[in-house]
Write a protein that holds these residues in place. Structure first.
Motif, PDB file in Angstrom:
ATOM      1  N   ARG A  13       0.829  -1.208   0.000  1.00 13.46           N
ATOM      2  CA  ARG A  13       0.000   0.000   0.000  1.00 13.46           C
ATOM      3  C   ARG A  13       0.869   1.266   0.000  1.00 13.46           C
ATOM      4  O   ARG A  13       0.512   2.266  -0.627  1.00 13.46           O
ATOM      5  N   LEU A  14       1.997   1.215   0.673  1.00 17.03           N
ATOM      6  CA  LEU A  14       2.896   2.366   0.680  1.00 17.03           C
ATOM      7  C   LEU A  14       3.405   2.632  -0.742  1.00 17.03           C
ATOM      8  O   LEU A  14       3.446   3.791  -1.185  1.00 17.03           O
ATOM      9  N   ALA A  15       3.777   1.573  -1.444  1.00 17.12           N
ATOM     10  CA  ALA A  15       4.224   1.732  -2.831  1.00 17.12           C
ATOM     11  C   ALA A  15       3.115   2.326  -3.694  1.00 17.12           C
ATOM     12  O   ALA A  15       3.344   3.232  -4.508  1.00 17.12           O
ATOM     13  N   GLN A  16       1.900   1.836  -3.500  1.00 14.91           N
ATOM     14  CA  GLN A  16       0.741   2.330  -4.262  1.00 14.91           C
ATOM     15  C   GLN A  16       0.509   3.816  -3.983  1.00 14.91           C
ATOM     16  O   GLN A  16       0.279   4.606  -4.914  1.00 14.91           O
ATOM     17  N   ILE A  17       0.582   4.205  -2.743  1.00 12.51           N
ATOM     18  CA  ILE A  17       0.366   5.614  -2.361  1.00 12.51           C
ATOM     19  C   ILE A  17       1.429   6.510  -2.989  1.00 12.51           C
ATOM     20  O   ILE A  17       1.120   7.563  -3.560  1.00 12.51           O
ATOM     21  N   GLU A  25       6.594  16.910  -9.326  1.00 12.27           N
ATOM     22  CA  GLU A  25       6.011  18.181  -8.897  1.00 12.27           C
ATOM     23  C   GLU A  25       5.104  18.050  -7.684  1.00 12.27           C
ATOM     24  O   GLU A  25       4.654  19.053  -7.136  1.00 12.27           O
ATOM     25  N   HIS A  26       4.779  16.835  -7.269  1.00 10.83           N
ATOM     26  CA  HIS A  26       3.840  16.622  -6.164  1.00 10.83           C
ATOM     27  C   HIS A  26       4.492  15.757  -5.087  1.00 10.83           C
ATOM     28  O   HIS A  26       5.061  14.708  -5.385  1.00 10.83           O
ATOM     29  N   PHE A  27       4.374  16.216  -3.843  1.00 13.90           N
ATOM     30  CA  PHE A  27       5.045  15.580  -2.718  1.00 13.90           C
ATOM     31  C   PHE A  27       4.002  15.173  -1.667  1.00 13.90           C
ATOM     32  O   PHE A  27       2.841  15.600  -1.700  1.00 13.90           O
ATOM     33  N   ILE A  28       4.465  14.366  -0.715  1.00 18.46           N
ATOM     34  CA  ILE A  28       3.593  13.942   0.378  1.00 18.46           C
ATOM     35  C   ILE A  28       4.420  13.944   1.669  1.00 18.46           C
ATOM     36  O   ILE A  28       5.595  13.568   1.666  1.00 18.46           O
ATOM     37  N   THR A  29       3.801  14.408   2.768  1.00 17.99           N
ATOM     38  CA  THR A  29       4.516  14.482   4.046  1.00 17.99           C
ATOM     39  C   THR A  29       4.322  13.183   4.825  1.00 17.99           C
ATOM     40  O   THR A  29       3.458  12.358   4.495  1.00 17.99           O
ATOM     41  N   LYS A  34       0.933   8.527   6.739  1.00 20.59           N
ATOM     42  CA  LYS A  34       0.277   7.772   7.812  1.00 20.59           C
ATOM     43  C   LYS A  34      -1.241   7.809   7.655  1.00 20.59           C
ATOM     44  O   LYS A  34      -1.934   6.805   7.844  1.00 20.59           O
ATOM     45  N   GLU A  35      -1.752   8.974   7.269  1.00 11.77           N
ATOM     46  CA  GLU A  35      -3.202   9.119   7.071  1.00 11.77           C
ATOM     47  C   GLU A  35      -3.680   8.267   5.892  1.00 11.77           C
ATOM     48  O   GLU A  35      -4.737   7.627   5.957  1.00 11.77           O
ATOM     49  N   ALA A  36      -2.891   8.245   4.808  1.00 10.25           N
ATOM     50  CA  ALA A  36      -3.267   7.454   3.631  1.00 10.25           C
ATOM     51  C   ALA A  36      -3.248   5.965   3.948  1.00 10.25           C
ATOM     52  O   ALA A  36      -4.119   5.203   3.506  1.00 10.25           O
ATOM     53  N   THR A  43      -1.610   0.730  10.316  1.00  7.26           N
ATOM     54  CA  THR A  43      -0.978   1.699  11.214  1.00  7.26           C
ATOM     55  C   THR A  43       0.529   1.687  10.982  1.00  7.26           C
ATOM     56  O   THR A  43       1.107   0.677  10.557  1.00  7.26           O
ATOM     57  N   ALA A  44       1.159   2.819  11.239  1.00  8.99           N
ATOM     58  CA  ALA A  44       2.605   2.915  11.042  1.00  8.99           C
ATOM     59  C   ALA A  44       3.156   4.059  11.882  1.00  8.99           C
ATOM     60  O   ALA A  44       2.510   5.092  12.034  1.00  8.99           O
ATOM     61  N   ASP A  45       4.344   3.844  12.450  1.00 10.85           N
ATOM     62  CA  ASP A  45       5.010   4.938  13.160  1.00 10.85           C
ATOM     63  C   ASP A  45       6.086   5.516  12.246  1.00 10.85           C
ATOM     64  O   ASP A  45       6.502   4.908  11.260  1.00 10.85           O
TER      65      ASP A  45
END
Length: 329
Positions: A13-17, A25-29, A34-36, A43-45
């Motif tokens: 799922r992380l790879a998919q996200i 040009e598009h980033f994710i924090t 974690k929300e995605a 869940t993930a820390d």
């Protein structure tokens, strides 16, 4: 922190996200990651996610983090295909007459999965073509696959062949009898896909529109006609054919206006020898399959091209002109 019910799918799922939501040009924090993941009940820390992002490299997904405010944001920095490359593929699919509208859309949707959702929107804008005429034979993919398999297995194929009648109905040729052909190659000409093969019964090379072939099957008979195709250059054969219509192969001498030099090069390649005839014309010798389609091509170029020889080909052109004049009187 209690674990989610889908923890075993965390890396997937992380790879998919990352692939869907990020690009150059598009980033994710980290909080957004974690929300995605939480949306998939994962869940993930923060610490484990750092390692997971590094682990994505083993899957061929290169993720880079860059400073943003007090933290970092992340994005995928390389993909198997660049956006301009996919645009070329999409354009080729959309403009291919032999691929049905339904199959075109299916293929394009698959290509969109190779980029982020933002770039996928750019692909969608790129591909709109108004009024494109498409084939209606949905089985063409499987026909092409069957032909390639028969070629690799050195086997003949059998199929039925159809044409459209004036009632817009499919009408089987030869009364529905099967064609038995030795397949030797496929050619894409004039927006259509053609099988080029050997007809043992006729003792000649034949070609067939792939989208008009039905109920294709591989037989147990070995292919024939190898001696014909051993000395046949498929690309050269397609260049000699006009609309993949057959005819007697002849060397034809043309007198051409200088303004059509590009037309001759586009049709016959840069290796063609163009000999100056005067300040405004050149002559060229081209090897073609002389057919009504070749004569029509010459006719379409008007008074800027003239057949100089051989005499029988020039005479054919003259008769064709007389026939057209009589038809429209």
């Amino acid at each position: 922190m209690p674990k989610g019910t889908n923890q075993k799918f965390k890396l997937y799922r992380l790879a998919q996200i990352m692939l869907e939501q990020t690009d150059e040009e598009h980033f994710i924090t980290m909080p957004e990651i974690k929300e995605a993941l939480a949306a998939y009940d994962i869940t993930a820390d923060r610490k484990s996610l750092y390692q997971d992002l590094r682990d994505l490299e083993t899957l061929g997904i290169d993720v880079e983090g860059e400073p943003a405010g007090k933290g970092y944001h992340y994005h995928v920095v390389s993909r198997p295909f660049e956006l301009p490359e996919l645009k070329l593929l999409v354009d080729a699919i959309q403009s291919s007459k032999f691929i049905t509208e339904k199959k075109s859309n299916t293929l394009i949707r698959k290509l969109e999965k190779l980029v982020s959702r933002y770039d996928a929107m750019k692909l969608q804008r790129q591909v709109y073509v108004s009024g494109r005429i498409k084939t209606m034979n949905e089985s063409i993919y499987y026909t092409v696959d069957a032909i390639h398999n028969a070629i690799s297995e050195n086997r003949k194929i059998r199929f039925q062949y159809y044409q459209w009648n004036v009632k817009k109905e499919m009408e089987l040729r030869r009364g529905g009898a099967y064609y038995h052909i030795s397949p030797w190659g496929l050619s894409w000409d004039d927006e259509n896909y053609y099988l080029v093969g050997y007809d043992s019964e006729a003792g000649a090379i034949r070609h067939y529109r792939v989208d008009k072939m039905l109920h294709i099957r591989t037989t147990e008979e070995p292919r024939e006609g190898r001696e014909y195709f051993r000395r046949l250059d498929m690309a050269d054969y397609a260049k000699k054919s006009f609309g993949m219509f057959g005819g007697e192969e002849q060397s034809v001498k043309l007198l051409v206006d200088n303004s059509l030099a590009g037309v001759i090069i586009d049709r016959f390649g840069k290796s063609v020898m163009m000999i100056p005839a005067d300040q405004e014309h050149f002559t060229v010798n081209v090897t073609v399959l002389v057919s009504s389609q070749f004569l029509g091509w010459v006719f379409s170029l008007g008074d800027k091209v003239k057949i100089l020889g051989p005499g029988e080909v020039a005479e054919q052109m003259k008769r064709e002109g007389e026939r057209l004049l009589e038809q429209y009187q």
